[in-house]
Write a protein that holds these residues in place. Structure first.
Motif, PDB file in Angstrom:
ATOM      1  N   SER A 278       0.804  -1.221   0.000  1.00  0.00           N
ATOM      2  CA  SER A 278       0.000   0.000   0.000  1.00  0.00           C
ATOM      3  C   SER A 278       0.838   1.272   0.000  1.00  0.00           C
ATOM      4  O   SER A 278       0.500   2.249  -0.666  1.00  0.00           O
ATOM      5  CB  SER A 278      -0.940   0.001   1.216  1.00  0.00           C
ATOM      6  OG  SER A 278      -0.203  -0.082   2.428  1.00  0.00           O
ATOM      7  N   GLY A 279       1.951   1.283   0.742  1.00  0.00           N
ATOM      8  CA  GLY A 279       2.796   2.471   0.756  1.00  0.00           C
ATOM      9  C   GLY A 279       3.393   2.761  -0.600  1.00  0.00           C
ATOM     10  O   GLY A 279       3.465   3.919  -1.038  1.00  0.00           O
ATOM     11  N   ALA A 280       3.840   1.718  -1.293  1.00  0.00           N
ATOM     12  CA  ALA A 280       4.398   1.885  -2.633  1.00  0.00           C
ATOM     13  C   ALA A 280       3.331   2.382  -3.612  1.00  0.00           C
ATOM     14  O   ALA A 280       3.611   3.211  -4.489  1.00  0.00           O
ATOM     15  CB  ALA A 280       4.986   0.563  -3.128  1.00  0.00           C
ATOM     16  N   ILE A 281       2.118   1.902  -3.452  1.00  0.00           N
ATOM     17  CA  ILE A 281       1.018   2.345  -4.312  1.00  0.00           C
ATOM     18  C   ILE A 281       0.739   3.827  -4.101  1.00  0.00           C
ATOM     19  O   ILE A 281       0.584   4.595  -5.062  1.00  0.00           O
ATOM     20  CB  ILE A 281      -0.247   1.507  -4.058  1.00  0.00           C
ATOM     21  CG1 ILE A 281      -0.009   0.047  -4.459  1.00  0.00           C
ATOM     22  CG2 ILE A 281      -1.441   2.085  -4.817  1.00  0.00           C
ATOM     23  CD1 ILE A 281      -1.108  -0.902  -4.010  1.00  0.00           C
TER      24      ILE A 281
ATOM     25  N   LYS B 287       2.760   6.170  -2.969  1.00  0.00           N
ATOM     26  CA  LYS B 287       3.851   6.978  -3.505  1.00  0.00           C
ATOM     27  C   LYS B 287       3.798   7.039  -5.029  1.00  0.00           C
ATOM     28  O   LYS B 287       3.994   8.095  -5.629  1.00  0.00           O
ATOM     29  CB  LYS B 287       5.199   6.425  -3.057  1.00  0.00           C
ATOM     30  CG  LYS B 287       5.604   6.813  -1.657  1.00  0.00           C
ATOM     31  CD  LYS B 287       7.090   6.637  -1.418  1.00  0.00           C
ATOM     32  CE  LYS B 287       7.917   7.639  -2.215  1.00  0.00           C
ATOM     33  NZ  LYS B 287       9.351   7.599  -1.832  1.00  0.00           N
ATOM     34  N   TYR B 288       3.542   5.906  -5.652  1.00  0.00           N
ATOM     35  CA  TYR B 288       3.461   5.873  -7.117  1.00  0.00           C
ATOM     36  C   TYR B 288       2.378   6.805  -7.624  1.00  0.00           C
ATOM     37  O   TYR B 288       2.614   7.624  -8.530  1.00  0.00           O
ATOM     38  CB  TYR B 288       3.190   4.447  -7.596  1.00  0.00           C
ATOM     39  CG  TYR B 288       2.837   4.374  -9.061  1.00  0.00           C
ATOM     40  CD1 TYR B 288       3.820   4.464 -10.039  1.00  0.00           C
ATOM     41  CD2 TYR B 288       1.505   4.254  -9.476  1.00  0.00           C
ATOM     42  CE1 TYR B 288       3.499   4.423 -11.394  1.00  0.00           C
ATOM     43  CE2 TYR B 288       1.174   4.215 -10.819  1.00  0.00           C
ATOM     44  CZ  TYR B 288       2.179   4.299 -11.778  1.00  0.00           C
ATOM     45  OH  TYR B 288       1.856   4.275 -13.109  1.00  0.00           O
ATOM     46  N   LEU B 289       1.195   6.700  -7.027  1.00  0.00           N
ATOM     47  CA  LEU B 289       0.083   7.536  -7.488  1.00  0.00           C
ATOM     48  C   LEU B 289       0.351   9.014  -7.210  1.00  0.00           C
ATOM     49  O   LEU B 289       0.038   9.880  -8.037  1.00  0.00           O
ATOM     50  CB  LEU B 289      -1.211   7.092  -6.807  1.00  0.00           C
ATOM     51  CG  LEU B 289      -1.731   5.700  -7.207  1.00  0.00           C
ATOM     52  CD1 LEU B 289      -2.911   5.296  -6.315  1.00  0.00           C
ATOM     53  CD2 LEU B 289      -2.134   5.660  -8.676  1.00  0.00           C
ATOM     54  N   GLY B 290       0.943   9.318  -6.058  1.00  0.00           N
ATOM     55  CA  GLY B 290       1.261  10.703  -5.749  1.00  0.00           C
ATOM     56  C   GLY B 290       2.266  11.292  -6.720  1.00  0.00           C
ATOM     57  O   GLY B 290       2.127  12.434  -7.171  1.00  0.00           O
ATOM     58  N   LEU B 291       3.287  10.508  -7.055  1.00  0.00           N
ATOM     59  CA  LEU B 291       4.301  10.972  -7.993  1.00  0.00           C
ATOM     60  C   LEU B 291       3.739  11.094  -9.408  1.00  0.00           C
ATOM     61  O   LEU B 291       4.016  12.063 -10.114  1.00  0.00           O
ATOM     62  CB  LEU B 291       5.491  10.008  -7.983  1.00  0.00           C
ATOM     63  CG  LEU B 291       6.396  10.069  -6.750  1.00  0.00           C
ATOM     64  CD1 LEU B 291       7.325   8.858  -6.711  1.00  0.00           C
ATOM     65  CD2 LEU B 291       7.200  11.364  -6.762  1.00  0.00           C
TER      66      LEU B 291
END
Length: 232
Positions: free
Chosen positions: A77-80, A82-86
């Motif tokens: 979930s954390g990686a998701i 960050k990916y979406l935010g970036l």
């Protein structure tokens, strides 16, 4: 600004970790499809799901319009977040110093606030034998983490300054404060923060997404417990 033409495919459930992704997608306002993965029935172990989430946990997403226009699958979930935010340039700062602050609290949640509350729940609700040491250990750690959150929110509306993925990561877990014996009167900064977030329409939608499908309480579902607990 990045636009999304094809829906992002989210494989999830209305659990605190799944709710992070639901809230983020709702906040971004991008098209997405919800795919319910029934972890009580072992759907997380299918080859199709393991191809995108090798740790056999929800949530996971597939973005058909990933880097270079090619599909990308993401688990954790954390990686998701960050990916979406970036990708969309929202809810994750562009300034490096501010990124560090958001990352600190994102990792605080995925490394502590979520797992410790999860262990608290396991030993106090699901464990077939009550182990007083384990119950006290995780109850104490739960209270410590809520206290850390309350202290961080002193003089702040949001965890890392501006509203960000740090808040989105924590809100689903924080919703169960009563279950963990947390007193809002003793933690006024936390109390104001959770009310502030719950007033956001996207947060409300994200927290409720998928709850229209009835689900048996895990505490009463012995077959599901066999699937979920004591795996090697």
């Amino acid at each position: 600004m990045t636009t999304q033409t094809k829906p992002i495919e989210a494989y999830s459930l209305p659990t605190p970790n799944g709710q992070k992704v639901h809230i983020m997608l709702e906040e971004l306002g991008v098209p997405w499809n919800y795919h319910r993965i029934d972890i009580g029935k072992g759907e997380q172990f299918t080859p199709e799901f393991l191809a995108i989430s090798p740790n056999n946990k929800i949530p996971a997403i597939v973005d058909p319009e990933g880097p270079g226009g090619e599909p990308i699958s993401i688990f954790e979930s954390g990686a998701i977040l960050k990916y979406l935010g970036l990708k969309f340039g929202k809810l994750y700062p562009t300034d490096l110093r501010q990124q560090v602050k958001v990352d600190e609290w994102l990792f605080w949640q995925v490394g502590g606030f979520g797992p410790m509350l999860g262990q608290n729940n396991h030993f106090n609700v699901y464990a077939p034998e009550k182990i007083p040491y384990a119950q006290k250990r995780y109850t104490d750690e739960t209270h410590r983490l809520f206290r850390v959150l309350n202290t961080q929110l002193a003089g702040r509306d949001y965890i890392a300054g501006d509203y960000s993925i740090a808040d989105i990561a924590s809100i689903g877990w924080a919703q169960s404060w009563e279950r963990y014996g947390i007193s809002k009167a003793e933690m006024p900064n936390f109390a104001a923060w959770i009310e502030r977030l719950n007033a956001r329409p996207a947060v409300e939608r994200g927290l409720n997404w998928g709850k229209d499908t009835p689900q048996k309480s895990l505490a009463d579902d012995k077959d599901a417990q066999k699937v979920l607990f004591n795996q090697r």
